[in-house]
Design an enzyme around this catalytic site. Structure first.
Site, PDB file in Angstrom:
ATOM      1  N   PRO A  92     -39.700  41.195   4.931  1.00 33.69           N
ATOM      2  CG  PRO A  92     -37.756  39.971   4.449  1.00 33.69           C
ATOM      3  CD  PRO A  92     -38.316  41.007   5.379  1.00 33.69           C
ATOM      4  CG  MET A  93     -43.877  38.553   5.756  1.00 29.60           C
ATOM      5  SD  MET A  93     -45.372  38.943   6.692  1.00 29.60           S
ATOM      6  CE  MET A  93     -45.495  40.698   6.460  1.00 29.60           C
ATOM      7  CD  GLN A 119     -35.094  37.922   2.483  1.00 30.60           C
ATOM      8  OE1 GLN A 119     -36.047  37.223   2.147  1.00 30.60           O
ATOM      9  NE2 GLN A 119     -34.787  38.152   3.740  1.00 30.60           N
ATOM     10  CB  CYS A 142     -36.096  30.884   4.844  1.00 28.67           C
ATOM     11  SG  CYS A 142     -37.559  29.964   4.359  1.00 28.67           S
ATOM     12  CE  LYS A 199     -36.572  38.741   8.394  1.00 29.44           C
ATOM     13  NZ  LYS A 199     -37.119  37.407   8.161  1.00 29.44           N
ATOM     14  CG  ASN A 228     -38.475  39.843  12.334  1.00 28.60           C
ATOM     15  OD1 ASN A 228     -38.280  38.678  11.986  1.00 28.60           O
ATOM     16  ND2 ASN A 228     -39.646  40.422  12.227  1.00 28.60           N
ATOM     17  N   GLY A 229     -39.465  39.865  15.186  1.00 28.09           N
ATOM     18  CA  GLY A 229     -40.099  38.741  15.880  1.00 28.09           C
ATOM     19  C   GLY A 229     -41.051  39.208  16.958  1.00 28.09           C
ATOM     20  NE  ARG A 263     -45.873  35.804  12.368  1.00 28.65           N
ATOM     21  CZ  ARG A 263     -45.506  34.906  13.265  1.00 28.65           C
ATOM     22  NH1 ARG A 263     -46.207  33.795  13.379  1.00 28.65           N
ATOM     23  NH2 ARG A 263     -44.459  35.100  14.027  1.00 28.65           N
TER      24      ARG A 263
END
Ligand SMILES: Cc1cc2nc3c(=O)[nH]c(=O)nc-3n(C[C@H](O)[C@H](O)[C@H](O)COP(=O)(O)O)c2cc1C
Length: 331
Positions: A16-17, A70, A100, A139, A200-201, A225
Site C-alpha cells: 500500500p502506498m 487498508q 506508518c 502490516k 517488506n522493505g 518503492r
C-alpha cells in the site's frame, strides 16, 4: 467465523502506498504479476465521517483481486465502524496499518504509534476481526527503534487477536523509509507464530527478492518503492525465481508504452486534467534512460490534456521528434 484467507504461497505483493497505489497503478502492477494489491491507507475517522476522499480510495475493480483495503486509526470503536463500511465493498481482506511512521498518524496513536501500546493494538485487531466476516491482516514494523525491537512479542499478540497474516516492514519506526532493512528477525517470527508472514522493505531487485525468500523462509514478499516507475519488477522477480536468469531490462519503447497505458487508465478513473497533472511525477522514472529526457519532460509538462502527451511520446519513440543534442545524462 471470518472467511479463511486465500493461500499465500511465495506471493509477491504490491505494498500500500499513499498517492501511488490508486486503481491505475494497481492494475498495471497486476498486469505484470503482482499477486496481492492493497489500497492506499484510509483514515478510519475520515471514513466514518463519510469523507468522499476516503470512500473513493476504497474503490476497486474485480480484475484487481485479491485486494486488501487498508485502514488506520487509534480507536477500536472507529476501526470497527470503518471496517464494516469497508466490508460492504467485499474486498478479499482488511489490512490494519500498524507501521506508518508519519508524525501526525503516530501522534494520534495510530500506525506505528500502536507499537507503543500493544494492548491497544490487540484490542483494535480483535475488535475488527469480530466485526467483519472478512480475513483481517496487519502490516507493521520491527519495532519503535533499534532499542525496542519487539516484533516476536508483537507477532504473537497479532496472531492471538485473530489476524490471519502479518506483513513486517523490516525497519523500525525511527528509520522511517531509510536505512538497511534487517531481515534476520523473520525466521524467529516464523518459529513463534503460524500465520503467514510477508516481508517488506528494500526489495528492489530479483536477486534481493530471492535472497529474502531463501534466508527468511517467509510466505510472501511485498514491494513498495521498487515498483514505482517499474511495475515490470513483479515479472522480473518471477522469471528470475523460476529460471535463475535475469530478464533484459525493459526497452525504451516498452517504457513509453507503459507510461501511455498508465496515463490512459488514470484518465479513465480520475478524469483528464487530474490524470495529466499526476502523471508528471512519473516522467523521470519511466523514461529514466531516455536520451534528452529533460527536454522531452519539459515539453510534456506543458500539456494538461492526454492526446498531445500521447502524441509527443509516440513521436519521440518513433524518432519523429528530435531534440538538439544536450548534455543530458541518463540517470
Ligand atoms: C509514497 C509512499 C507511500 C506509502 N504509503 C503507505 C500506506 O498508505 N500504507 C502503508 O502501510 N505503508 C505505506 N508506505 C510504506 C510502504 O508500504 C513500505 O512499507 C515501505 O516503503 C518500505 O518498502 P520499500 O523499501 O519496498 O519501499 C508508503 C511508502 C511510500 C514510499
Amino acid at each position: 467465523m471470518p472467511k479463511k484467507l486465500f493461500n499465500i504461497n511465495k506471493a509477491i505483493a504490491l505494498a500500500p502506498m499513499e498517492k501511488v497505489t490508486d486503481i491505475s497503478f494497481r492494475l498495471l502492477c497486476k498486469k505484470f504479476g503482482a499477486d496481492i494489491v492493497y489500497t492506499e491507507f484510509i483514515n478510519a475517522e475520515g471514513l466514518i465521517r463519510n469523507s468522499i476522499k476516503s470512500k473513493k480510495k476504497m474503490t476497486f475493480f474485480p480484475d484487481e483481486r485479491p485486494i486488501g483495503i487498508q485502514l488506520y486509526g487509534a480507536l477500536d470503536s472507529s476501526m470497527e465502524k470503518a471496517a464494516k463500511l469497508a466490508e460492504e465493498l467485499q474486498p478479499d481482506l482488511i489490512d490494519i496499518n500498524a507501521g506508518c511512521w508519519v508524525r501526525n498518524v503516530v501522534g494520534q496513536g495510530a500506525g506505528a504509534g500502536l507499537l507503543k501500546d500493544l494492548k491497544n493494538l490487540y484490542k483494535i485487531v480483535n475488535t475488527v476481526v469480530k466485526a467483519v466476516d472478512l480475513p483481517v491482516t496487519v502490516k507493521t514494523r520491527l519495532g519503535w527503534d533499534e532499542k525496542s525491537i519487539e516484533i516476536i512479542e508483537t507477532a504473537k499478540i497479532i496472531q492471538e487477536a485473530g489476524a490471519q497474516a502479518l506483513t513486517i516492514h523490516c525497519r523500525t519506526r525511527s528509520q522511517a523509509h531509510d536505512g538497511t532493512p534487517d531481515y534476520k528477525w523473520i525466521s524467529q517470527v516464523k518459529n513463534a507464530v503460524s500465520i503467514p508472514i510477508i516481508v517488506n522493505g528494500g526489495i528492489t531487485t530479483p536477486q534481493i527478492a530471492r535472497d529474502v525468500f531463501l534466508s527468511t523462509g517467509c510466505d510472501g514478499i511485498m514491494i513498495a518503492r521498487g515498483a514505482i516507475n517499474n511495475p515490470f519488477i513483479f515479472k522480473e522477480i518471477k522469471y528470475f525465481m523460476e529460471t535463475g536468469t535475469l530478464l533484459p531490462p525493459p526497452s525504451l519503447p516498452e517504457r513509453v508504452n507503459l507510461l501511455i497505458e498508465h496515463l490512459k487508465y488514470s484518465v479513465e478513473f480520475k478524469g483528464e486534467r487530474r490524470a495529466c497533472l499526476e502523471i508528471r511525477k512519473h516522467y523521470s522514472g519511466y523514461l529514466c534512460d531516455a536520451p534528452n529526457i529533460s527536454k522531452l519532460r519539459m515539453k510534456l509538462m506543458g500539456f494538461t490534456e492526454a492526446p498531445p502527451i500521447i502524441e509527443t511520446l509516440l513521436d519521440y519513440q518513433n524518432h519523429r521528434l528530435q531534440f538538439e543534442e544536450s548534455d543530458d545524462q541518463p540517470h
